[in-house]
Design an enzyme around this catalytic site. Structure first.
Site, short mmCIF file in Angstrom:
data_model
loop_
_atom_site.label_atom_id
_atom_site.label_comp_id
_atom_site.label_asym_id
_atom_site.label_seq_id
_atom_site.Cartn_x
_atom_site.Cartn_y
_atom_site.Cartn_z
N SER A 119 44.88 5.33 12.67
CA SER A 119 43.76 6.64 11.57
C SER A 119 43.05 7.38 12.57
CB SER A 119 42.57 5.84 10.90
OG SER A 119 42.80 4.87 10.66
N HIS A 140 50.80 8.35 7.86
CA HIS A 140 49.62 7.70 7.63
C HIS A 140 48.60 7.82 6.12
CE1 HIS A 140 45.09 8.11 8.00
NE2 HIS A 140 43.98 7.08 8.36
N GLU A 152 50.20 11.83 5.40
CA GLU A 152 49.93 12.27 6.31
C GLU A 152 51.52 11.77 7.12
OE1 GLU A 152 45.18 14.31 7.50
OE2 GLU A 152 46.04 11.92 8.15
N ASN A 190 40.82 12.62 8.09
CA ASN A 190 40.19 11.83 9.45
C ASN A 190 39.52 13.06 9.60
OD1 ASN A 190 39.91 9.68 7.93
ND2 ASN A 190 41.43 8.70 9.79
N1 CAA Z 1 44.44 -1.03 -5.29
C1 CAA Z 1 45.05 -0.79 -6.31
N2 CAA Z 1 44.95 0.14 -6.85
C2 CAA Z 1 43.20 0.72 -7.35
C3 CAA Z 1 42.60 -0.08 -6.42
C4 CAA Z 1 43.52 -0.46 -5.12
N3 CAA Z 1 42.35 -1.38 -4.80
N4 CAA Z 1 41.11 0.34 -7.02
C5 CAA Z 1 41.35 1.37 -8.10
N5 CAA Z 1 42.41 1.52 -8.24
C6 CAA Z 1 43.22 2.76 -9.16
C7 CAA Z 1 43.15 1.25 -10.72
O1 CAA Z 1 44.13 0.71 -10.74
C8 CAA Z 1 42.79 2.60 -11.04
O2 CAA Z 1 44.24 3.19 -11.70
P1 CAA Z 1 44.27 3.48 -13.18
O3 CAA Z 1 43.21 4.32 -14.05
O4 CAA Z 1 46.06 4.48 -13.21
O5 CAA Z 1 44.83 2.34 -14.84
C9 CAA Z 1 42.58 4.09 -10.29
O6 CAA Z 1 43.02 3.06 -9.20
C10 CAA Z 1 41.40 4.24 -10.60
O7 CAA Z 1 40.47 3.32 -10.21
P2 CAA Z 1 39.11 2.45 -10.97
O8 CAA Z 1 39.07 3.05 -12.81
O9 CAA Z 1 39.22 1.16 -11.45
O10 CAA Z 1 37.59 2.90 -10.64
P3 CAA Z 1 37.77 4.07 -9.56
O11 CAA Z 1 37.87 5.56 -11.00
O12 CAA Z 1 36.03 4.43 -9.31
O13 CAA Z 1 39.09 4.97 -8.88
C11 CAA Z 1 39.36 4.94 -6.54
C12 CAA Z 1 38.73 4.38 -7.62
C13 CAA Z 1 39.97 5.40 -6.89
C14 CAA Z 1 39.53 4.18 -4.84
C15 CAA Z 1 38.22 5.98 -6.01
O14 CAA Z 1 37.05 5.13 -6.30
C16 CAA Z 1 38.48 6.58 -4.71
O15 CAA Z 1 39.50 7.24 -4.82
N6 CAA Z 1 37.51 6.93 -3.84
C17 CAA Z 1 37.58 7.51 -3.02
C18 CAA Z 1 39.10 6.79 -1.73
C19 CAA Z 1 38.62 7.27 -0.48
O16 CAA Z 1 38.55 8.50 -0.03
N7 CAA Z 1 39.72 7.63 0.61
C20 CAA Z 1 40.30 7.63 1.18
C21 CAA Z 1 39.24 6.83 2.99
S1 CAA Z 1 39.92 7.19 3.82
C22 CAA Z 1 40.74 6.74 4.93
O17 CAA Z 1 41.90 5.82 3.70
C23 CAA Z 1 41.41 6.84 5.88
C24 CAA Z 1 40.95 6.60 7.30
O18 CAA Z 1 41.98 6.83 8.09
C25 CAA Z 1 39.99 6.09 6.94
#
Ligand code: CAA
Length: 292
Positions: A119, A140, A152, A190
């Site tokens: 990251s 990434h 990325e 990030n």
């Molecule tokens: N694994 C697999 N699928 C998942 C999942 C998981 N852990 N969590 C959610 N999903 C899927 C669900 O199955 C659902 O799919 P469909 O709509 O196609 O059926 C979809 O994602 C939406 O899920 P939910 O309706 O249950 O929940 P939501 O609408 O609240 O979405 C979320 C959940 C996708 C996590 C959304 O809240 C989101 O995009 N959050 C932001 C995530 C983010 O910013 N990630 C980046 C973090 S930074 C990083 O990763 C980099 C780093 O280096 C730190």
């Protein structure tokens, strides 16, 4: 030559997601973990995620079985020797990553591309430690890997065009949307996201508003899928602290300095969702704010 044989080193949150999306795209995947327990935990994560996809009718039960058949697990790094591409998703420590790539450098054929899912560490420092700096890239992914479209793809000043293009095409073949990034700590996402999360914590320390209200503000005011504190708990406060430390070490800019509250939460084991407590408590039906 497209990438077909993929190795994934480390099967935690990110490694398991990477192995899953690669197998779902038809790749032959070998996952390596350090112990039997870690292998079983990794396999469990992949199975749980596929079951979730099955329940949501994104895949059939036959597809689920086929995907699992395409993934094999090992504790032996030598089983990654014939891979076209090895992606590491192990602990965020440069020494551990260099040791892993150093061993793989001896085992793998000269064509194998080494990719890091780091990251915030720089890919150049990993490339400089092996005999194939031209074949070392950053790849990434974002959490949750099966859902987040972005990858990325990172090149250093030593990465060959061919290795970069093959990795970029591989990311696209997973159904992801790759972007090209230069090798600077934090790449693109990030670099922008971490200061935002740290700033939210600083504003909470200043008492600008309650945690829940600040989360609501960014969801309803900006259309973000999660507010900053929900996101911190989702990413893991220990992970965010580690990333911030690395980025602060690199840039020496205040915006990357980890705020005291983040350090205190980590000291108390309040890592977020994974430990059941972070900014919020996840033991009930709905997350409830904890004292900060
Ligand atoms: N694994 C697999 N699928 C998942 C999942 C998981 N852990 N969590 C959610 N999903 C899927 C669900 O199955 C659902 O799919 P469909 O709509 O196609 O059926 C979809 O994602 C939406 O899920 P939910 O309706 O249950 O929940 P939501 O609408 O609240 O979405 C979320 C959940 C996708 C996590 C959304 O809240 C989101 O995009 N959050 C932001 C995530 C983010 O910013 N990630 C980046 C973090 S930074 C990083 O990763 C980099 C780093 O280096 C730190």
């Amino acid at each position: 030559m497209s990438v077909q044989k993929v190795g994934v080193a480390g099967c935690g949150l990110m490694g398991s997601g990477i192995a899953e999306v690669a197998a779902r795209a038809g790749k032959d995947v070998v996952v390596r973990e350090v112990s039997k327990e870690a292998v079983e935990a990794g396999r469990g994560r992949i199975e749980a995620s596929l079951t979730r996809a099955l329940k949501r009718e994104k895949i059939s039960s036959e597809e689920r079985d086929e995907v699992l058949e395409r993934i094999s697990f090992t504790q032996d790094l030598a089983d990654l020797a014939d891979r076209d591409l090895v992606i590491e998703a192990i602990i965020e420590e440069l020494e551990a990553k260099n040791e892993l790539f150093g061993t793989l450098d001896e085992l793998c054929g000269p064509e194998t591309i080494f990719a890091s899912n780091t990251s915030s560490l720089t890919i150049t420092e990993m490339a400089a430690a092996v005999n194939r700096p031209d074949r070392v890239v950053g790849l990434h992914f974002f959490n949750p890997v099966p859902v987040m479209k972005l990858v990325e793809v990172v090149r250093t000043i030593a990465t060959s065009e061919e290795a970069f293009d093959r990795t970029f095409a591989f990311a696209r073949s997973l159904g992801k949307e790759p972007i090209a990034a230069k090798d600077n700590s934090g790449f693109v996402v990030n670099l922008l996201l971490v200061p935002y999360m740290l700033d939210a914590i600083r504003q909470l320390e200043r008492g600008v508003a309650s945690m829940r209200d600040m989360d609501t503000a960014m969801v309803l005011g900006c259309g973000y899928p999660m507010g900053p504190f929900t996101l911190c708990d989702f990413v893991g406060n220990d992970t965010t602290l580690r990333i911030a430390e690395i980025m602060f070490e690199e840039y020496r800019e205040e915006r990357y300095a980890p705020p005291p509250l983040l350090k205190r939460l980590v000291a108390m084991g309040r890592y977020g969702r994974k430990s059941g407590k972070g900014f919020y408590d996840y033991s009930g039906d709905e997350p409830t704010p904890l004292p900060v």
